[in-house]
Design a protein around this motif. Structure first.
Motif, PDB file in Angstrom:
ATOM      1  N   ILE A   1       0.844  -1.203   0.000  1.00  0.00           N
ATOM      2  CA  ILE A   1       0.000   0.000   0.000  1.00  0.00           C
ATOM      3  C   ILE A   1       0.876   1.248   0.000  1.00  0.00           C
ATOM      4  CG2 ILE A   1      -1.648   1.353   1.362  1.00  0.00           C
ATOM      5  CD1 ILE A   1      -2.888  -1.300   2.271  1.00  0.00           C
ATOM      6  N   LEU A   2       1.964   1.206   0.785  1.00  0.00           N
ATOM      7  CA  LEU A   2       2.905   2.319   0.801  1.00  0.00           C
ATOM      8  C   LEU A   2       3.549   2.524  -0.570  1.00  0.00           C
ATOM      9  CD1 LEU A   2       4.747   1.916   4.233  1.00  0.00           C
ATOM     10  CD2 LEU A   2       3.159   3.729   3.566  1.00  0.00           C
ATOM     11  N   ILE A   3       3.838   1.414  -1.256  1.00  0.00           N
ATOM     12  CA  ILE A   3       4.400   1.506  -2.609  1.00  0.00           C
ATOM     13  C   ILE A   3       3.415   2.192  -3.552  1.00  0.00           C
ATOM     14  CG2 ILE A   3       5.029   0.140  -4.642  1.00  0.00           C
ATOM     15  CD1 ILE A   3       6.454  -1.804  -2.813  1.00  0.00           C
ATOM     16  N   CYS A   4       2.144   1.809  -3.459  1.00  0.00           N
ATOM     17  CA  CYS A   4       1.107   2.419  -4.306  1.00  0.00           C
ATOM     18  C   CYS A   4       0.962   3.913  -4.003  1.00  0.00           C
ATOM     19  CB  CYS A   4      -0.226   1.711  -4.100  1.00  0.00           C
ATOM     20  SG  CYS A   4      -0.305   0.033  -4.774  1.00  0.00           S
ATOM     21  N   LEU A   5       0.951   4.257  -2.716  1.00  0.00           N
ATOM     22  CA  LEU A   5       0.811   5.662  -2.327  1.00  0.00           C
ATOM     23  C   LEU A   5       2.026   6.474  -2.780  1.00  0.00           C
ATOM     24  CD1 LEU A   5      -0.664   5.303   1.290  1.00  0.00           C
ATOM     25  CD2 LEU A   5      -1.872   6.010  -0.793  1.00  0.00           C
ATOM     26  N   SER A   6       3.211   5.882  -2.655  1.00  0.00           N
ATOM     27  CA  SER A   6       4.432   6.562  -3.105  1.00  0.00           C
ATOM     28  C   SER A   6       4.408   6.761  -4.612  1.00  0.00           C
ATOM     29  CB  SER A   6       5.665   5.755  -2.706  1.00  0.00           C
ATOM     30  OG  SER A   6       5.739   5.602  -1.300  1.00  0.00           O
ATOM     31  N   GLY A   7       3.896   5.757  -5.324  1.00  0.00           N
ATOM     32  CA  GLY A   7       3.761   5.874  -6.772  1.00  0.00           C
ATOM     33  C   GLY A   7       2.818   7.001  -7.157  1.00  0.00           C
ATOM     34  N   CYS A   8       1.715   7.135  -6.426  1.00  0.00           N
ATOM     35  CA  CYS A   8       0.753   8.220  -6.690  1.00  0.00           C
ATOM     36  C   CYS A   8       1.384   9.584  -6.418  1.00  0.00           C
ATOM     37  CB  CYS A   8      -0.489   8.040  -5.822  1.00  0.00           C
ATOM     38  SG  CYS A   8      -1.530   6.640  -6.275  1.00  0.00           S
ATOM     39  N   LEU A   9       2.156   9.672  -5.330  1.00  0.00           N
ATOM     40  CA  LEU A   9       2.823  10.930  -4.998  1.00  0.00           C
ATOM     41  C   LEU A   9       3.856  11.295  -6.061  1.00  0.00           C
ATOM     42  CD1 LEU A   9       3.271  13.246  -3.033  1.00  0.00           C
ATOM     43  CD2 LEU A   9       4.851  11.793  -1.740  1.00  0.00           C
ATOM     44  N   LEU A  10       4.614  10.305  -6.511  1.00  0.00           N
ATOM     45  CA  LEU A  10       5.610  10.527  -7.558  1.00  0.00           C
ATOM     46  C   LEU A  10       4.936  10.974  -8.854  1.00  0.00           C
ATOM     47  CD1 LEU A  10       8.642  10.291  -8.257  1.00  0.00           C
ATOM     48  CD2 LEU A  10       8.196   7.942  -8.975  1.00  0.00           C
ATOM     49  N   LEU A  11       3.808  10.362  -9.158  1.00  0.00           N
ATOM     50  CA  LEU A  11       3.053  10.733 -10.356  1.00  0.00           C
ATOM     51  C   LEU A  11       2.559  12.177 -10.257  1.00  0.00           C
ATOM     52  CD1 LEU A  11       1.838   9.699 -13.039  1.00  0.00           C
ATOM     53  CD2 LEU A  11      -0.208   9.058 -11.752  1.00  0.00           C
ATOM     54  N   GLY A  12       2.096  12.556  -9.070  1.00  0.00           N
ATOM     55  CA  GLY A  12       1.620  13.915  -8.861  1.00  0.00           C
ATOM     56  C   GLY A  12       2.725  14.943  -9.061  1.00  0.00           C
TER      57      GLY A  12
END
Length: 248
Positions: free
Chosen positions: A20-31
């Motif tokens: 879940i942390l990986i997914c959230l980090s991916g979303c933040l990086l995308l942003g």
């Protein structure tokens, strides 16, 4: 037996939490990547001026998508307790980890080259002026108008831009360097003739690099810190994946 099952369940849910942390980090990086590409100020043009920064931004978008997919796959593998899925996930996350590590090292080494001279060379080689349609010139002009600056280090930079001199023999600086009347709706140039002839009273004398570099560096440091965070999470999730694989 009960203790072992309890430990297995705890590690399984820990792995899900890491994913879940990986997914959230991916979303933040995308942003952050999209913010750089579509920034409300002319920062987005700075990204387009540098091939390496632009490529890094695209890399961040692709990596974000990969992290979202892997985070989902890792969660499914943990819940299903599938040895084949756990091994597949481990191999994929290991590949991504190595790619990120190599990219991070490359970015760290390249940051020492991202100097005023780097952008100065591009200006000298690619800038055409105001009367020629080119993506590089258009982006440079937009930056100079928006930030009220001229050249990379200052107006004298245009004395060395061969193509600009050839196409504009009577201009010492491009129109984008001219001071403008903010009171007018279209921001009309105060005195075009005096400006392009080199009168310092009508030219923005500050170079753009010093005005913009600090703002761009903030985003680059944030991306770098986020990349380190993601590497740590990936290392943790690989350890839990192998542990679950051995006991599934």
């Amino acid at each position: 037996m009960t203790v072992k099952m309890g430990r297995f369940e705890r590690v399984k849910y820990l792995m899900v939490a890491f994913n879940i942390l990986i997914c959230l980090s991916g979303c933040l990086l995308l942003g952050i990547a999209f913010l750089l590409l579509f920034h409300p100020t002319e920062i987005r043009h700075v990204v387009s001026l540098s091939t390496v920064i632009f490529a890094g931004t695209i890399y961040a978008i692709v990596l974000s998508a990969v992290l979202l997919i892997l985070g989902t796959l890792g969660s499914i593998a943990a819940f299903r307790e599938s040895r084949s899925l756990l091994m597949l996930f481990f191999m994929l996350i290991l590949v991504v980890f190595m790619v990120e590590l190599a990219a991070g090292i490359g970015a760290f080494l390249f940051r020492f080259q991202l100097t005023k001279n780097y952008f100065d060379d591009d200006l000298i080689n690619y800038y055409n002026g105001d009367n020629v349609t080119s993506s590089y010139s258009a982006s440079t002009n937009s930056i100079m108008i928006s930030f009220e600056c001229c050249g990379v280090g200052g107006p004298k930079d245009f004395l060395r831009t061969l193509e600009f001199i050839i196409l504009n023999p009577l201009y010492e600086v491009p129109e984008a360097c001219c001071k403008r009347n903010k009171a007018t709706p279209d921001g009309a140039i105060v005195n075009l003739k005096e400006c392009v002839s080199g009168n310092v009273d009508f030219i923005h004398n500050k170079g753009c690099f010093d005005l913009i570099a600090g703002q761009v560096e903030i985003y680059l440091y944030v991306v770098g810190a986020l990349n380190i965070w993601i590497l740590i999470i990936e290392l943790c999730v690989m350890i839990t994946a192998i542990w679950l694989y051995q006991r599934a």
